[in-house]
Design a protein around this motif. Structure first.
Motif, short mmCIF file in Angstrom:
data_model
loop_
_atom_site.label_atom_id
_atom_site.label_comp_id
_atom_site.label_asym_id
_atom_site.label_seq_id
_atom_site.Cartn_x
_atom_site.Cartn_y
_atom_site.Cartn_z
N GLN A 17 3.24 10.03 -9.81
CA GLN A 17 2.40 10.42 -10.95
C GLN A 17 1.94 11.88 -10.82
O GLN A 17 1.98 12.66 -11.78
CB GLN A 17 1.20 9.50 -11.05
N GLU A 18 1.53 12.25 -9.64
CA GLU A 18 1.09 13.62 -9.41
C GLU A 18 2.27 14.59 -9.56
O GLU A 18 2.13 15.72 -10.06
CB GLU A 18 0.47 13.74 -8.02
N GLY A 19 3.44 14.13 -9.08
CA GLY A 19 4.61 14.98 -9.15
C GLY A 19 5.01 15.28 -10.58
O GLY A 19 5.45 16.40 -10.89
N TYR A 20 4.89 14.31 -11.45
CA TYR A 20 5.25 14.50 -12.84
C TYR A 20 4.06 15.02 -13.65
O TYR A 20 4.21 15.36 -14.83
CB TYR A 20 5.74 13.19 -13.47
N LYS A 72 0.84 -1.21 0.00
CA LYS A 72 0.00 0.00 0.00
C LYS A 72 0.87 1.26 0.00
O LYS A 72 0.57 2.27 -0.69
CB LYS A 72 -0.94 -0.01 1.20
N SER A 73 1.95 1.16 0.77
CA SER A 73 2.86 2.31 0.81
C SER A 73 3.48 2.58 -0.56
O SER A 73 3.62 3.75 -1.00
CB SER A 73 3.96 2.09 1.85
N VAL A 74 3.87 1.47 -1.26
CA VAL A 74 4.45 1.61 -2.60
C VAL A 74 3.42 2.18 -3.57
O VAL A 74 3.73 3.08 -4.40
CB VAL A 74 4.99 0.26 -3.10
N GLN A 75 2.19 1.70 -3.46
CA GLN A 75 1.13 2.21 -4.35
C GLN A 75 0.87 3.70 -4.09
O GLN A 75 0.66 4.49 -5.04
CB GLN A 75 -0.14 1.39 -4.14
N ASP A 76 0.89 4.07 -2.84
CA ASP A 76 0.72 5.49 -2.51
C ASP A 76 1.89 6.32 -3.06
O ASP A 76 1.71 7.47 -3.55
CB ASP A 76 0.61 5.68 -1.00
N MET A 77 3.08 5.69 -2.98
CA MET A 77 4.26 6.38 -3.50
C MET A 77 4.15 6.58 -5.01
O MET A 77 4.52 7.66 -5.55
CB MET A 77 5.51 5.58 -3.16
N LYS A 78 3.64 5.60 -5.74
CA LYS A 78 3.49 5.71 -7.20
C LYS A 78 2.49 6.82 -7.56
O LYS A 78 2.69 7.59 -8.53
CB LYS A 78 3.04 4.38 -7.79
N LYS A 79 1.43 6.92 -6.80
CA LYS A 79 0.46 7.99 -7.03
C LYS A 79 1.12 9.37 -6.82
O LYS A 79 0.87 10.35 -7.55
CB LYS A 79 -0.73 7.84 -6.10
N GLY A 80 1.96 9.42 -5.80
CA GLY A 80 2.67 10.67 -5.55
C GLY A 80 3.61 11.01 -6.68
O GLY A 80 3.75 12.19 -7.06
N TYR A 113 9.51 9.51 -15.53
CA TYR A 113 8.34 9.03 -14.76
C TYR A 113 8.22 7.52 -14.85
O TYR A 113 8.03 6.85 -13.82
CB TYR A 113 7.08 9.72 -15.28
N GLN A 114 8.33 7.02 -16.08
CA GLN A 114 8.20 5.57 -16.28
C GLN A 114 9.31 4.81 -15.53
O GLN A 114 9.08 3.74 -14.97
CB GLN A 114 8.21 5.25 -17.77
#
Length: 340
Positions: free
Chosen positions: A117-120, A107-115, A186-187
């Motif tokens: 995505q938002e960052g880029y 869950k932490s990794v998934q939250d990190m990926k969303k962050g 990003y990728q």
């Protein structure tokens, strides 16, 4: 003289009869005593036995120890099984705890990926994000990929290979890469995040497999215990041990009784033989006395013969005195002369 001889003869007759009666009585007494002794020999008194109580006590203690050990071993074995089952269940609990931790990491990794995505500022419908969605789908549900997604997945894997292991690229790979756009920053970050997520997903999968394997083991143990009754079997074996021990103790008692009785009978036989020898000697002595009495009888017969001769002489004297007209005083004088 005639009167004295009769008294001797009468006394000897009485003595001889008494001796003969004594011999008969002695024989009857010996036969009666022998019968009693024979009867005594056939009787075994438990009070006469001197069994080794320490040996019997040790035998009983050993039997009880073996019986108790048999039951304790069964209980120990069952307790070990219970402990093993409990250990397996504890392992399951630990695995479930680890799974929860892994899921938290995911869950932490998934939250990190969303962050990221938002960052880029990458939108969900962009090609960058669609490529990342294809990679995620390939990880979680590869059968759901379309043909177009499968084709794009090959290109994405080649791009990842070129990033991670460029030295492994073939000439064909090099030619294909010329037609592909390189991965964006990003990728690249999302791909690294996906690796972390895949790591923890694999941990969850392995933990679930272990939990299932433990479940199968516990169920197999339960089925096995339903088919067998180790504690009851151990109790039965313990009872058999105690019964066998009791039989051995009885055997020891009987052997001791036989040995003691045989020894006693042997000693009694020797005593009886000694008494028999004494009785034989006594009987011989009595018989010798009887023979002595017979000799006395012979002497009596001789005395009787002398007395008869004396009577005959006296008759001849009296007859001669009548012829010669002698008086009684004259006859007494002749008798005195004869005795002289």
């Amino acid at each position: 003289m005639k009167v004295g001889a009769s008294q001797v003869y009468s006394t000897n007759n009485v003595t001889n009869r008494a001796q003969r009666e004594e011999v008969q009585n002695q024989k009857a007494e010996n036969e009666k005593t022998g019968h009693k002794k024979e009867t005594r020999r056939k009787t075994i008194f438990a009070g006469d036995l001197n069994v080794n109580q320490d040996l019997i006590a040790n035998k009983k203690a050993l039997g009880q120890k073996q019986a108790i050990k048999k039951i304790l071993d069964a209980f120990t074995s069952e307790l070990n099984i219970d402990n093993n089952v409990q250990n397996l269940k504890d392992q399951q609990d630990a695995l479930r705890t680890s799974i929860n931790e892994y899921k938290d990491k995911i869950k932490s990794v998934q939250d990190m990926k969303k962050g990221i995505q938002e960052g880029y500022g990458v939108s969900d419908d962009s090609q960058e994000q669609k490529d990342m969605d294809i990679l995620s789908k390939a990880e979680t549900n590869p059968d759901a990929l379309t043909d177009a997604e499968k084709g794009r997945l090959k290109d994405l894997k080649l791009l990842i290979k070129a990033k991670d292991n460029p030295g492994l690229l073939t000439d064909k790979d090099q030619e294909r890469l010329k037609d592909l756009n390189p991965l964006t920053d990003y990728q690249k970050e999302i791909i690294e995040s996906n690796k972390m997520e895949s790591f923890y997903n694999k941990k969850v999968e392995d933990a679930n497999k272990q939990i299932e394997s433990i479940n199968q083991t516990v169920e197999a143990i339960g089925l096995s215990r339903l088919k067998s009754h180790p504690v009851l079997d151990a109790k039965k074996e313990a009872e058999d041990i105690l019964k066998d021990t009791a039989k051995e103790v009885v055997g020891m008692l009987l052997n001791e009784a036989v040995e003691k009785t045989d020894k006693k009978l042997e000693d009694q036989t020797k005593t009886d033989e000694d008494k028999k020898d004494d009785g034989t000697q006594s009987e011989k002595k009595t018989e010798e006395n009887a023979k002595t009495g017979d000799n006395s009888k012979s002497d009596d017969d001789s005395l009787n013969s002398i007395a008869q001769k004396q009577d005959k002489v006296m008759r001849e004297i009296k007859k001669q005195a009548l012829k010669d007209n002698l008086t009684m005083d004259d006859i007494k004088g002749i008798i005195v002369d004869e005795q002289s």
